[in-house]
Design an enzyme around this catalytic site. Structure first.
Site, mmCIF file in Angstrom:
data_model
loop_
_atom_site.group_PDB
_atom_site.id
_atom_site.type_symbol
_atom_site.label_atom_id
_atom_site.label_comp_id
_atom_site.label_asym_id
_atom_site.label_seq_id
_atom_site.Cartn_x
_atom_site.Cartn_y
_atom_site.Cartn_z
ATOM 1 N N HIS A 1 0.812 -1.225 0.000
ATOM 2 C CA HIS A 1 0.000 0.000 0.000
ATOM 3 C C HIS A 1 0.846 1.276 0.000
ATOM 4 O O HIS A 1 0.333 2.361 -0.239
ATOM 5 C CB HIS A 1 -0.915 0.051 1.219
ATOM 6 N N HIS B 1 -6.103 -7.288 -0.846
ATOM 7 C CA HIS B 1 -6.268 -5.856 -1.096
ATOM 8 C C HIS B 1 -5.467 -5.385 -2.312
ATOM 9 O O HIS B 1 -4.407 -5.942 -2.607
ATOM 10 C CB HIS B 1 -5.836 -5.065 0.146
ATOM 11 N N ASP C 1 -4.884 -12.941 3.347
ATOM 12 C CA ASP C 1 -6.182 -12.379 3.763
ATOM 13 C C ASP C 1 -7.280 -12.695 2.746
ATOM 14 O O ASP C 1 -8.421 -12.253 2.897
ATOM 15 C CB ASP C 1 -6.089 -10.873 4.048
HETATM 16 C C1 OKS Z 1 -8.971 -0.827 8.558
HETATM 17 C C2 OKS Z 1 -7.903 -1.693 7.980
HETATM 18 C C3 OKS Z 1 -6.875 -0.943 7.184
HETATM 19 C C4 OKS Z 1 -5.921 -1.815 6.452
HETATM 20 C C5 OKS Z 1 -6.551 -2.938 5.694
HETATM 21 C C6 OKS Z 1 -5.680 -3.617 4.687
HETATM 22 C C7 OKS Z 1 -4.399 -4.201 5.171
HETATM 23 C C8 OKS Z 1 -3.893 -5.241 4.235
HETATM 24 N N1 OKS Z 1 -8.547 0.042 9.575
HETATM 25 N N2 OKS Z 1 -3.451 -4.885 3.018
HETATM 26 O O1 OKS Z 1 -3.012 -5.762 2.147
HETATM 27 O O2 OKS Z 1 -3.882 -6.409 4.495
HETATM 28 ZN ZN ZN Z 2 -4.229 -7.300 2.485
#
Ligand code: OKS
Ligand code: ZN
Length: 385
Positions: free
Chosen positions: A191, A237, A324
């Site tokens: 990210h 994500h 995830d």
């Molecule tokens: C809500 C969650 C924010 C991050 C979500 C994604 C994290 C992740 N406060 N990205 O690949 O796994």
């Molecule tokens: Zn993720």
């Protein structure tokens, strides 16, 4: 295959805002503990590293190729500055107060870094899930170092590594294939763009791997070269940071399969195809997938994504591997089960058996299932072509 780990990746333990509540971040050190315990229980040999000051300096230099210098300085120093200013206690996290106004006509030609150390937390982040605590930088640089070191290890004959750690790490005959090195990165990276932390990410480890590969190849050629590289992002994500860093780079193909309309919300559509340079158009491939999608629906997109990668004909593959996508994950919503990770890995390996690869850990939050899912992935990878 070689699996790299560094105990320093466990030190980062930040807070995040979820709704209106400040809580320990869902992205926890127990994630790595569960994976390393599962690997050891299954007799996988981990190469446990501890980065020297020189390793850290080299890693920072590589990170500077894709990240703003002042941004990285902020991430490494913000907690101690806030601590001395009395804004946080030693156990608390630096978190944003105010974000830049991206569409404001009165802040053209664009916001500049604020002088105020308090305000900078918002300038250098895009959400409230990327807190910086006392030991965050130790883990962030250790994580990026694992990505860089994984790339170096691709270039070392595996039997030499096997001698060094006193065990056989590659099954007989596997030397003919593209080598694989796996890095237990934490915090994750996909990210984070050139100057913004977000989604638990602070340095883009996939970008570090790409830069490290280019550096090794350029050194070997005695001149700067830009080999074709593919990044396959299998985290639930969308990897907005990786997409942005390589968006106008025709040599780096980015392919992502991710939950549609999920975090980070503002990127990941099929219309984002790369550019503006004509050569880079088509070098960004987003494959969003509906809520509740099954593994067979996932596999259709994986097959499509792999076709793009095979056509790009990369010399090197980076896999941003998140777990995830698992059916029970609190931050995902696909219906993917443990044994599916073996099929996923074998499918990738079958298509790209001759391409050296690094696999970098991204997300995955059902701690007790991370080890089993990771083992399934490794088993499938090893059984591939
Ligand atoms: C809500 C969650 C924010 C991050 C979500 C994604 C994290 C992740 N406060 N990205 O690949 O796994
Ligand atoms: Zn993720």
């Amino acid at each position: 295959m070689i699996i790299l780990h560094d105990p320093d990746t466990l030190r980062h333990e930040a807070a995040e805002f979820v709704g209106a509540k400040l809580t320990p971040a869902v992205e926890s050190p127990d994630r790595i503990r569960n994976i390393t315990e599962a690997l050891i229980a299954s007799n996988y040999k981990l190469l446990s590293l501890s980065s020297t000051e020189e390793d850290k300096a080299q890693t920072l230099e590589i990170a500077h190729l894709t990240h703003d210098k002042q941004y990285l300085h902020h991430v490494s120093s913000a907690h101690s500055l806030w601590l001395s200013a009395g804004i946080v206690g030693p156990q608390e996290s630096v978190l944003p107060e105010c974000f830049p106004f991206p569409h404001s006509v009165t802040s053209q030609p664009g916001p500049r870094p604020p002088k105020d150390v308090f305000a900078r937390a918002g300038y250098y982040a895009f959400d409230l899930s990327s807190g910086i605590m006392q030991e965050s930088w130790t883990s962030i640089i250790a994580s990026a170092h694992l990505a860089a070191r994984a790339v170096e290890m691709i270039h070392v004959p595996h039997d030499q590594v096997a001698d060094a750690i006193g065990t056989s790490i590659a099954p007989p005959g596997s030397q003919a294939k593209g080598k694989t090195v796996i890095a237990l990165c934490r915090p994750p990276g996909h990210h984070c763009d050139g100057r913004r932390a977000g989604g638990y990410c602070y340095i883009n480890n996939a970008a570090v791997a790409v830069s490290a590969f280019r550096a090794v190849q350029s050194q070997a050629s005695g001149q700067p070269v830009s080999p074709k590289i593919a990044v396959l992002d299998l985290d639930f994500h969308h990897g907005n940071g990786t997409q942005e860093i390589f968006y106008n780079d025709p040599d780096v193909l980015y392919v992502s399969i991710h939950g549609e309309d999920e975090f980070p919300y503002y990127t990941g559509s099929v219309d984002e195809r790369g550019g503006p340079d004509a050569d880079a158009v088509g070098k960004n491939v987003n494959l969003p997938l509906r809520t509740g999608s099954s593994f067979s629906e996932y596999m259709k997109l994986l097959t499509e994504g792999l076709k793009h990668i095979v056509k790009h004909d990369p010399m090197f593959l980076v896999i941003s591997m998140g777990f995830d996508t698992f059916r029970l994950d609190p931050l995902g919503n696909f219906a993917i089960d443990t044994e599916d990770y073996a099929v996923m890995a074998r499918t990738v390996r079958d298509q790209l058996a001759d391409v050296p690869a690094v696999v970098l850990l991204e997300g995955g939050y059902v701690v007790e299932h991370l080890g089993p899912n990771f083992l399934a992935f490794l088993g499938g990878w090893d059984s591939g072509a």
